[in-house]
Motif scaffolding. Structure first.
Motif, PDB file in Angstrom:
ATOM      1  N   TYR A  55       1.007  -1.482   0.101  1.00  0.00           N
ATOM      2  CA  TYR A  55      -0.107  -0.073  -0.323  1.00  0.00           C
ATOM      3  C   TYR A  55       0.751   1.164   0.113  1.00  0.00           C
ATOM      4  CZ  TYR A  55      -4.736  -2.199   0.540  1.00  0.00           C
ATOM      5  OH  TYR A  55      -5.769  -2.730   0.616  1.00  0.00           O
ATOM      6  N   GLN A  56       2.135   1.237   0.343  1.00  0.00           N
ATOM      7  CA  GLN A  56       2.531   2.439   1.132  1.00  0.00           C
ATOM      8  C   GLN A  56       3.752   2.490  -0.761  1.00  0.00           C
ATOM      9  OE1 GLN A  56       5.029   0.621   4.090  1.00  0.00           O
ATOM     10  NE2 GLN A  56       3.641   2.510   5.524  1.00  0.00           N
ATOM     11  N   GLY A  59       1.404   4.029  -3.021  1.00  0.00           N
ATOM     12  CA  GLY A  59       0.671   5.307  -2.702  1.00  0.00           C
ATOM     13  C   GLY A  59      -0.708   5.365  -2.512  1.00  0.00           C
ATOM     14  N   LYS A  60      -0.819   4.174  -1.780  1.00  0.00           N
ATOM     15  CA  LYS A  60      -2.570   3.834  -1.413  1.00  0.00           C
ATOM     16  C   LYS A  60      -2.463   4.824   0.100  1.00  0.00           C
ATOM     17  CE  LYS A  60      -3.677  -0.195  -4.361  1.00  0.00           C
ATOM     18  NZ  LYS A  60      -3.823  -1.362  -3.824  1.00  0.00           N
ATOM     19  N   SER A  61      -3.408   5.121   0.585  1.00  0.00           N
ATOM     20  CA  SER A  61      -3.838   5.358   2.263  1.00  0.00           C
ATOM     21  C   SER A  61      -4.057   4.026   3.085  1.00  0.00           C
ATOM     22  CB  SER A  61      -5.106   5.839   2.276  1.00  0.00           C
ATOM     23  OG  SER A  61      -4.738   7.533   1.397  1.00  0.00           O
ATOM     24  N   LEU A  62      -2.948   3.737   3.939  1.00  0.00           N
ATOM     25  CA  LEU A  62      -3.191   2.799   4.576  1.00  0.00           C
ATOM     26  C   LEU A  62      -5.180   2.774   5.390  1.00  0.00           C
ATOM     27  CD1 LEU A  62      -0.170   2.152   6.859  1.00  0.00           C
ATOM     28  CD2 LEU A  62      -1.318   0.718   4.613  1.00  0.00           C
ATOM     29  N   LEU A  63      -5.644   1.294   5.440  1.00  0.00           N
ATOM     30  CA  LEU A  63      -7.137   1.067   5.459  1.00  0.00           C
ATOM     31  C   LEU A  63      -7.121   1.219   7.985  1.00  0.00           C
ATOM     32  CD1 LEU A  63      -8.020  -1.473   4.112  1.00  0.00           C
ATOM     33  CD2 LEU A  63      -8.835   0.668   2.884  1.00  0.00           C
ATOM     34  N   LYS A  64      -8.157   1.954   7.680  1.00  0.00           N
ATOM     35  CA  LYS A  64      -8.449   2.192   9.119  1.00  0.00           C
ATOM     36  C   LYS A  64      -8.814   1.460  10.104  1.00  0.00           C
ATOM     37  CE  LYS A  64     -10.339   5.347  12.715  1.00  0.00           C
ATOM     38  NZ  LYS A  64     -12.168   6.403  12.174  1.00  0.00           N
TER      39      LYS A  64
END
Length: 75
Positions: A55-56, A59-64
Protein backbone atom coordinates in the motif's frame (compact mmCIF):
# COMPACT_ATOMS: atom_id res chain seq x y z
CA UNK A 1 6.70 -4.52 13.21
CA UNK A 2 3.40 -4.45 15.09
CA UNK A 3 0.36 -3.80 12.93
CA UNK A 4 -2.93 -2.66 14.52
CA UNK A 5 -5.04 -4.82 12.24
CA UNK A 6 -7.41 -7.68 12.96
CA UNK A 7 -6.36 -11.27 12.35
CA UNK A 8 -9.05 -13.96 12.24
CA UNK A 9 -7.82 -17.55 12.28
CA UNK A 10 -10.24 -20.40 11.59
CA UNK A 11 -9.69 -24.14 11.45
CA UNK A 12 -10.70 -25.61 8.09
CA UNK A 13 -11.64 -29.26 8.38
CA UNK A 14 -11.89 -29.42 4.58
CA UNK A 15 -8.35 -28.08 4.07
CA UNK A 16 -6.89 -29.55 7.29
CA UNK A 17 -5.20 -26.28 8.20
CA UNK A 18 -5.78 -22.92 9.85
CA UNK A 19 -7.01 -20.25 7.42
CA UNK A 20 -6.22 -16.57 8.01
CA UNK A 21 -8.61 -13.75 7.19
CA UNK A 22 -7.57 -10.09 7.40
CA UNK A 23 -10.87 -8.16 7.39
CA UNK A 24 -9.28 -4.73 6.85
CA UNK A 25 -7.84 -6.06 3.56
CA UNK A 26 -10.93 -7.53 1.86
CA UNK A 27 -9.32 -8.33 -1.51
CA UNK A 28 -9.45 -12.03 -0.62
CA UNK A 29 -11.48 -14.06 1.84
CA UNK A 30 -8.37 -15.84 3.13
CA UNK A 31 -4.89 -14.37 2.81
CA UNK A 32 -2.69 -17.19 4.11
CA UNK A 33 -2.77 -20.34 6.20
CA UNK A 34 -0.76 -22.53 8.55
CA UNK A 35 -0.68 -26.19 9.41
CA UNK A 36 -0.37 -25.17 13.06
CA UNK A 37 -1.98 -22.23 14.84
CA UNK A 38 1.38 -20.64 15.60
CA UNK A 39 2.39 -20.93 11.95
CA UNK A 40 -0.87 -19.26 10.89
CA UNK A 41 -0.16 -16.36 13.28
CA UNK A 42 3.40 -15.96 11.94
CA UNK A 43 2.15 -16.08 8.34
CA UNK A 44 -0.59 -13.56 9.14
CA UNK A 45 1.93 -11.09 10.59
CA UNK A 46 4.19 -11.51 7.58
CA UNK A 47 1.25 -11.01 5.20
CA UNK A 48 0.19 -7.84 7.05
CA UNK A 49 3.70 -6.43 6.70
CA UNK A 50 3.68 -7.21 2.97
CA UNK A 51 0.25 -5.65 2.47
CA UNK A 52 1.20 -2.47 4.36
CA UNK A 53 4.44 -2.24 2.38
CA UNK A 54 2.53 -2.72 -0.89
CA UNK A 55 0.00 0.00 0.00
CA UNK A 56 2.81 2.41 0.89
CA UNK A 57 4.79 1.68 -2.31
CA UNK A 58 1.68 2.22 -4.44
CA UNK A 59 0.80 5.44 -2.60
CA UNK A 60 -2.47 4.03 -1.31
CA UNK A 61 -3.89 5.19 2.00
CA UNK A 62 -3.66 2.53 4.67
CA UNK A 63 -7.00 1.24 5.82
CA UNK A 64 -8.20 2.25 9.24
CA UNK A 65 -8.16 -0.65 11.72
CA UNK A 66 -11.61 -1.88 12.71
CA UNK A 67 -12.69 -2.12 16.30
CA UNK A 68 -13.54 -5.47 17.83
CA UNK A 69 -17.31 -4.94 17.84
CA UNK A 70 -17.40 -4.16 14.09
CA UNK A 71 -15.13 -7.09 13.31
CA UNK A 72 -17.29 -9.55 15.25
CA UNK A 73 -20.38 -8.34 13.37
CA UNK A 74 -18.75 -9.49 10.11
CA UNK A 75 -18.30 -13.07 11.28
Amino acid sequence: MKQPYTIIILWSKEDSCYLVHLPEFPSQKFHTYGDYYEEAVENACEMLELLVEEYQQEGKSLLKPKNVQKTLQLI
